[in-house]
Design a protein around this motif. Structure first.
Motif, PDB file in Angstrom:
ATOM      1  N   LYS A 179       0.819  -1.210   0.000  1.00 39.82           N
ATOM      2  CA  LYS A 179       0.000   0.000   0.000  1.00 39.82           C
ATOM      3  C   LYS A 179       0.860   1.269   0.000  1.00 39.82           C
ATOM      4  N   TYR A 302       5.211   0.633  11.979  1.00 36.98           N
ATOM      5  CA  TYR A 302       4.198  -0.293  12.505  1.00 36.98           C
ATOM      6  C   TYR A 302       4.882  -1.293  13.427  1.00 36.98           C
TER       7      TYR A 302
ATOM      8  N   GLN B 156      -4.442   8.952   1.771  1.00 40.04           N
ATOM      9  CA  GLN B 156      -3.805   7.647   2.003  1.00 40.04           C
ATOM     10  C   GLN B 156      -2.631   7.769   2.971  1.00 40.04           C
ATOM     11  N   ASN B 157      -1.890   8.865   2.842  1.00 33.02           N
ATOM     12  CA  ASN B 157      -0.767   9.112   3.742  1.00 33.02           C
ATOM     13  C   ASN B 157      -1.289   9.249   5.179  1.00 33.02           C
ATOM     14  N   LEU B 160      -2.265   5.870   6.593  1.00 29.77           N
ATOM     15  CA  LEU B 160      -1.105   5.082   7.023  1.00 29.77           C
ATOM     16  C   LEU B 160      -0.493   5.632   8.311  1.00 29.77           C
ATOM     17  N   LEU B 172      -8.065   2.614  -1.709  1.00 30.04           N
ATOM     18  CA  LEU B 172      -7.195   3.545  -2.418  1.00 30.04           C
ATOM     19  C   LEU B 172      -5.926   2.858  -2.916  1.00 30.04           C
ATOM     20  N   PRO B 173      -5.397   3.314  -4.050  1.00 35.62           N
ATOM     21  CA  PRO B 173      -4.149   2.711  -4.554  1.00 35.62           C
ATOM     22  C   PRO B 173      -2.957   3.040  -3.645  1.00 35.62           C
ATOM     23  N   ALA B 174      -1.804   2.460  -3.983  1.00 32.07           N
ATOM     24  CA  ALA B 174      -0.592   2.662  -3.187  1.00 32.07           C
ATOM     25  C   ALA B 174      -0.106   4.107  -3.284  1.00 32.07           C
ATOM     26  N   LEU B 175       0.575   4.533  -2.215  1.00 31.24           N
ATOM     27  CA  LEU B 175       1.070   5.909  -2.151  1.00 31.24           C
ATOM     28  C   LEU B 175       1.934   6.288  -3.348  1.00 31.24           C
ATOM     29  N   ASN B 176       2.899   5.421  -3.676  1.00 29.07           N
ATOM     30  CA  ASN B 176       3.835   5.813  -4.739  1.00 29.07           C
ATOM     31  C   ASN B 176       3.143   5.893  -6.097  1.00 29.07           C
ATOM     32  N   TYR B 177       2.082   5.103  -6.288  1.00 23.99           N
ATOM     33  CA  TYR B 177       1.317   5.175  -7.533  1.00 23.99           C
ATOM     34  C   TYR B 177       0.611   6.530  -7.624  1.00 23.99           C
ATOM     35  N   ARG B 180       3.117   9.254  -8.344  1.00 24.12           N
ATOM     36  CA  ARG B 180       3.578   9.190  -9.732  1.00 24.12           C
ATOM     37  C   ARG B 180       2.511   9.761 -10.675  1.00 24.12           C
ATOM     38  N   GLU B 243       4.289  14.227   0.944  1.00 27.10           N
ATOM     39  CA  GLU B 243       3.161  15.008   1.441  1.00 27.10           C
ATOM     40  C   GLU B 243       3.248  16.477   1.009  1.00 27.10           C
TER      41      GLU B 243
END
Lengths: 426, 274
Positions: A179, A302, B156-157, B160, B172-177, B180, B243
């Motif tokens: 994620k 985590y 998303q940040n 997490l 939601l998709p991954a942060l780095n996606y 990008r 961020e």
């Protein structure tokens, strides 16, 4: 329409027996082959399917006398495994009819598994079926049961969240990493500590595509040994700051009494990395990583409790899906039940048709001598055949009419068998 | 044709709402069955929107980019189309509810305020205008998407950091996606809008003899584009990311939209060069 399915299961599972018993009664592949041949060759069973995993050993049998068959099989299995557990009513369970079909569907969908919704069992059931089918140990009923079970499993998987979300702590770490980074193949992992916990976590990441895993440890010898196994590099713990600059994921599991990774180490590194994400998993107790580092932009920390919370919440989510999954399974069990009923009706109708045909042929034979030469032979044959077909059709019609009521249906079938004296002959 | 086009125009927001409701069901995990069917549903929506644009073009006998409302409709269409392509690419539907909701707002602004009178301004029926307008709109679309991806990055940040690992996090998709996609969209927006603006200036020069017409919209567009270029170059040199970059991208767009929106609403048609 319930309880007309000639199916019965005898089993021992994690619900009824501890692991010591389960491993005692578990059947190896060779033993399963012997058992399949024995059950289909030396008992009344028409077909069977054997399932033996670390969490369960179950034997499903089909045929007209399934109850007595199980009584024949259990002592034989005791002999085969040199144990007494198969006839111990406290640890074995026996389920029959539609409930056995429902149980099979639940097993195949992972609803009866130790970890609710796990998928591995589907493959194990498929392997067992393939083996039994290969040995010609399955009959039409078992084949159909397997088909319905697989379909039910597929629908449960597609329409519910029963198998969604990770339920293992180490995999929760991998899911979180995904994620953050989505693709893990080019990410660099640093293990801090060279113990078993760190090693196991590293293997989990390796299984999920991670190629670069390095090890940092106080004792260089241990670090080198583990790094060699993981095809990575070994570092002294003193070089942590330098290695962290190039790292994306940190897994820390040392026995240190103080923090190994502090905010003072991470802050300058994070700046040098231009706040590129850094994911840290603290598997140590007491903790290795200072929780202060969470305040740094781009750093995600985590610990073990966090990962366990994820697992717990995922399990809760899976449990909530049980009613939805059960509804799907019930649909397939009902369909299977209908198939069994239709199949039994076809058998009864087939027997009736044969019996009436024999009567017709006998009567025609007797009439033959009384008929004038070249007179009406084919017309009489057609006429009698047509009468018989009409009689049979009338019975089919009346059976279909009561097909929704199991009791009436059973009475109707018994009446046909009795009137035409079919049961005694077949 | 006009009636048919009007029916589609007025029904389009309803269709958007239905599709957004489907994404809402997926997002809140109320259905799993529909999760694998979003691509054909979205494709249907895109086709309907395309039909609307074409039929309107025939009905008003000019390119449907000449009014503010047409521009909004075209941005909504472009956003939905780009999202459809990205959804096919990453197989993640979590961002759909946000992106399509944004497209719906634009579509609502468009559908119920449309003028059905044929365009008479010669400037707006010129072919250069069509290219200028299309590129500008596509540029705005890319910048809109960059802002949406930046907003999703922030969410998303936050998930997490605060361990909010519920539906929003899962969908939601991954942060780095997201990061990008946001930075790529900004770059695409700068290029497309840059060419669009340049063509606009050229058209103004040809039609009214002024390369820099004293029109407030032109001035604002130029300034906004320039700020985006400066911001992009600066953050690339400084290697800003994460961020900080997401906030910059999101708030930068808000200023652009609010500023641009107010100015657009202050005038009746796209370019009235006094």
């Amino acid at each position: 329409m319930r309880d007309q399915i000639p199916l019965r299961v005898i089993g021992i599972s994690h619900n009824t027996a501890p692991v010591e018993v389960r491993e005692k009664v578990a059947l190896s592949e060779d033993e399963q082959m012997i058992a399949i041949k024995h059950i289909t060759g030396n008992t009344d069973a028409d077909g069977c399917i054997l399932l033996s995993t670390c969490n369960r050993t179950e034997i499903y049998v089909s045929g007209p006398n399934v109850n007595t068959t199980i009584d024949q099989i259990a002592p034989w299995l005791n002999e085969l495994k040199n144990c007494v557990e198969y006839t111990d009513r406290n640890i074995t369970y026996q389920i029959h009819g539609s409930e056995a079909a429902e149980h099979f569907c639940k097993v195949i969908a992972g609803m009866d598994s130790l970890i609710l919704g796990e998928q591995q069992i589907t493959g194990q059931v498929k392997d067992s079926y393939d083996m039994t089918h290969g040995l010609k140990g399955t009959d039409a009923l078992i084949n159909k049961l397997f088909n319905f079970g697989m379909q039910a499993k597929k629908k449960v998987h597609n329409e519910t969240f029963l198998s969604d979300g990770t339920v293992s702590v180490s995999f929760a770490g991998v899911e979180l990493a995904r994620k953050i980074f989505s693709d893990l193949s080019d990410k660099k992992i640093l293990l801090i500590g060279a113990g078993k916990t760190a090693e196991l976590a590293a293997y989990h990441f390796q299984e999920n595509g991670v190629k670069h895993i390095n090890v940092a440890n106080r004792t260089m010898e241990n670090a080198t040994e583990l790094a060699k196994k993981l095809h990575g590099k070994a570092y002294q713990l003193d070089n942590l700051a330098r290695v962290l600059e190039e790292t994306d994921i940190v897994i820390s599991a040392t026995s240190s009494e103080t923090y190994v990774v502090t905010a003072d180490i991470i802050r300058p590194i994070s700046k040098m990395r231009h706040h590129r994400p850094l994911f840290l998993i603290d598997l140590a107790i007491p903790r290795d990583i200072d929780p202060e580092i969470e305040k740094i932009d781009g750093v995600f920390l985590y610990n073990l409790d966090d990962l366990q919370d994820i697992v717990k919440s995922n399990l809760e989510k899976r449990k909530k899906e049980i009613p939805k999954a059960m509804k799907i399974i019930q649909e397939y069990v009902d369909e299977f039940q209908q198939w069994v009923s239709m199949n039994s009706m076809n058998n009864v109708v087939g027997m009736l048709k044969s019996k009436l045909d024999v009567l017709r042929m006998n009567e025609l034979e007797r009439l033959k001598s009384k008929l004038p030469q070249n007179g009406y032979k084919s017309e009489i044959e057609n006429l009698t055949e047509s009468i018989i077909n009409k009689v049979v059709r009338q019975h089919v019609k009346s059976l279909k009419k009561v097909a929704h009521d199991p009791e009436q249906y059973r009475q109707q079938v018994e009446m046909i068998l009795r009137i035409y004296e079919l049961d005694s002959e077949n | 044709m006009k009636e048919f086009s009007q029916i589609i125009s007025y029904s389009l927001p309803i269709l958007y709402m239905v599709v957004i409701y489907i994404y809402y069901l997926i997002f809140t995990e109320k259905t799993k069955t529909l999760a694998n069917k979003t691509t054909p549903i979205l494709l249907f929506l895109v086709v309907c929107h395309l039909i609307e644009i074409i039929t309107r073009s025939i009905a008003i006998d000019s390119m449907p980019l000449s009014t503010t409302h047409d521009a909004y409709a075209f941005i909504a269409f472009s956003i939905t189309l780009v999202y459809l392509i990205s959804e096919i690419g990453i197989k993640s539907r979590g961002a759909g509810i946000f992106i399509l909701s944004f497209a719906l707002i634009l579509e609502l602004l468009s559908s119920y305020n449309m003028s059905w009178e044929p365009e008479t301004n010669p400037l707006l029926v010129d072919k250069t205008f069509a290219i200028h307008a299309s590129l500008s709109i596509m540029g705005y679309t890319a910048l809109s998407l960059a802002a949406i991806y930046a907003l999703l990055y922030i969410l998303q940040n936050n998930n997490l950091k605060k361990r909010n690992l519920g539906n929003l996090f899962m969908q939601l998709p991954a942060l780095n996606y997201l990061e990008r996609m946001s930075s790529r969209s900004v770059l695409t927006g700068i290029i497309l809008l840059g060419i669009g603006i340049l063509l606009g200036h050229y058209q103004a020069h040809v039609m009214i003899g002024e390369f820099w017409p004293k029109d407030i919209k032109v001035i604002v567009s130029d300034v906004v584009w320039l700020l985006y270029v400066v911001g992009f170059v600066f953050t690339s040199i400084k290697k800003w990311r994460g961020e900080k970059m997401a906030y910059l991208s999101f708030y930068g767009f808000l200023i652009l939209i609010v500023g641009g929106g107010i100015i657009i609403y202050m005038s009746n048609s796209f370019h009235k060069f006094n």
